[in-house]
Scaffold this active site. Structure first.
Site, PDB file in Angstrom:
ATOM      1  N   GLU A 209       0.503  -1.195  -0.168  1.00 38.46           N
ATOM      2  CA  GLU A 209       0.736  -0.177   0.048  1.00 38.46           C
ATOM      3  C   GLU A 209       0.648   1.211  -0.192  1.00 38.46           C
ATOM      4  OE1 GLU A 209      -2.905  -0.043   3.064  1.00 38.46           O
ATOM      5  OE2 GLU A 209      -3.867  -2.358   2.537  1.00 38.46           O
ATOM      6  N   ASP A 246      -3.768  -0.285  12.259  1.00 36.86           N
ATOM      7  CA  ASP A 246      -4.666  -1.901  11.991  1.00 36.86           C
ATOM      8  C   ASP A 246      -4.149  -2.824  12.274  1.00 36.86           C
ATOM      9  OD1 ASP A 246      -6.593  -4.017  10.226  1.00 36.86           O
ATOM     10  OD2 ASP A 246      -5.894  -2.673   8.847  1.00 36.86           O
ATOM     11  N   ASP A 316     -13.330  -4.324  10.387  1.00 38.21           N
ATOM     12  CA  ASP A 316     -13.106  -4.703   8.958  1.00 38.21           C
ATOM     13  C   ASP A 316     -13.845  -6.106   8.693  1.00 38.21           C
ATOM     14  OD1 ASP A 316     -12.061  -5.205   6.490  1.00 38.21           O
ATOM     15  OD2 ASP A 316     -10.618  -4.856   6.773  1.00 38.21           O
ATOM     16  N   LYS A 341     -15.865  -1.450   2.586  1.00 37.47           N
ATOM     17  CA  LYS A 341     -15.230  -1.785   1.588  1.00 37.47           C
ATOM     18  C   LYS A 341     -16.158  -3.041   0.446  1.00 37.47           C
ATOM     19  CE  LYS A 341     -10.424  -3.377   3.190  1.00 37.47           C
ATOM     20  NZ  LYS A 341      -9.891  -4.595   4.246  1.00 37.47           N
TER      21      LYS A 341
END
EC number: 4.2.1.11
Length: 430
Positions: A209, A246, A316, A341
């Site tokens: 990322e 995260d 998530d 998402k």
């Protein structure tokens, strides 16, 4: 003139060198919308199914020709003549055609690519921007906001080949007065961090990322180098810049314990909640995603009771953008935020439903990319069009990440003050 006349699917490449699905949707008016499905590395077990071919002679089994064939065959036929402006009708046709709970027949990647391409084509046919069209679908027309970015500048876990167990260390430019200023602040910290790592003789290679992925002794050392970078960039921790984590804890949850192999430590759920609470006491961490395993709901209850009044606790893998699971979490007072998402659930309509449910319950919604991305920047329009308030789309590096930031810059310029940037107010952190 907004009726669908042709749907075309194809196999393209994502940012990790794996195939993914792209779809083009053509309308009677001559307009065409194009969208691509992203792909995750650390995935929740209850996510909608990303259909892969499994043919090891192509792309190590990760080809998506079956999903593409589903677009060019059954989906194209079912959507012929359907009005693209009616997004819910379009998505429901595909959901009925699939007929499974997790979209395993057609593939969530196939359904999603078409769903988003339909929305883009519809916006073009109406002569409006995609974020405007999304706001119309969301019944929030004209109520825009620019999202606070969570910038993943240091990577560990499944996103990097190093010994840092927590997957993402992010900065949030809460003290900025606009998205444009916040992006600049983040970029300056990113470059300052590179210098800090170079000075220590550490790697400045980047992870999936775009964040740096150095070998550090502990998760706390990762926080320490970020604090040093923030200060070197001329900003104040806590007022200008805050931190978000995260943990992706499902990736290091084994036999009821949280195993930080990089540090040689093992925790029960309550002990790991205490570990996170101690980090929050020492650093201005105001958001923690997937702090515990997706199946450890008893542990999540402990974590929420311990930190939920002062830290944003984002689900998530816990919620996988699924309204049924989110409702259960809301009913049990688990977490206080949901990561959104697209490809976890597989359609725009279902995504908007999850955002609406979260908002109604007082949960925040953080719009997110995946580790496997393309140049598709739809999540930028989703964040503004739903006024979600927060976005997570990687570091200030790699064009698959920067594409989303650049789209947000364009939107902020177009809206010229009509989309406020609220910074820390967007975070559900007490």
């Amino acid at each position: 003139m907004s009726k669908i006349v042709k749907v075309v699917g194809r196999e393209i490449m994502d940012s990790r060198g794996n195939p993914t699905v792209e779809a083009d949707v053509y309308l009677e008016s001559g307009h065409m919308g194009r969208a691509a499905a992203p792909s995750g590395a650390s995935t929740g077990s209850r996510e909608a199914l990303e259909l892969r071919d499994g043919d090891t002679s192509r792309y190590l089994g990760k080809g998506v020709e079956t999903a593409v064939a589903n677009i060019n065959g059954a989906i194209a036929e079912a959507l012929s003549g359907i009005d693209a402006i009616n997004q819910e009708a379009v998505d429901n046709i595909m959901l009925r055609l699939d007929g499974t709970d997790n979209k395993e027949k057609l593939g969530a990647n196939a359904i999603l690519a078409v769903s988003l391409a339909v929305a883009k084509a519809a916006a073009l046919s109406k002569g409006i921007e995609l974020y405007e069209h999304i706001a119309n679908l969301n019944n929030t027309s004209g109520k825009y906001s620019m999202p606070l970015p969570m910038m993943n500048i240091l990577n560990g876990g499944e996103h990097a080949d190093n010994n840092v167990d927590i997957q993402e260390f992010m900065i949030q430019p809460v003290g900025a007065e606009s998205f444009k200023e916040g992006l600049r602040m983040g970029a300056e910290v990113f470059h300052a961090l590179k210098k800090v790592l170079q000075k220590r003789g550490l790697s400045t290679a980047v992870g999936d990322e775009g964040g740096f992925a150095p070998n550090l002794a502990s998760n706390e050392e990762a926080l320490q180098v970020i604090v040093e970078a923030v200060e070197n960039a001329g900003y104040k921790m806590g007022s200008d810049i805050t931190l978000a984590l995260d943990c992706a804890a499902s990736e290091f949850y084994r036999d009821g314990k949280y195993e930080l192999s990089g540090e040689g430590k093992s925790f029960t759920a309550e002990e790991f909640a205490d570990y996170l609470a101690e980090l929050c006491d020492r650093y201005p961490i105001i958001s923690i995603e997937d702090g515990l395993d997706e199946s450890d709901w008893d542990g999540w209850k402990v974590l929420t009771e311990k930190l939920g009044s002062k830290v944003q606790l984002v689900g998530d893998d816990l919620f996988v953008t699924n309204t049924r699971i989110l409702k259960e979490g809301i009913d049990k007072s688990i977490a206080n935020s949901i990561l959104i998402k697209f490809n976890q659930i597989g359609s725009l309509t279902e995504t908007l439903a999850a955002i609406a449910m979260a908002r109604e319950a007082g949960y925040s919604a953080v719009i997110s990319h995946r580790s496997g991305e393309t140049e598709d920047a739809t999540i930028a329009d989703l964040a503004v069009g739903t006024a979600a308030g927060q976005i997570k789309t990687g570091s200030l590096c790699r064009s698959d990440r920067v594409a989303k930031y650049n789209q947000l810059l364009r939107i902020e310029g177009d809206l010229n003050g009509q989309a406020p940037y609220r910074g820390r107010q967007e975070v559900n952190a007490g």
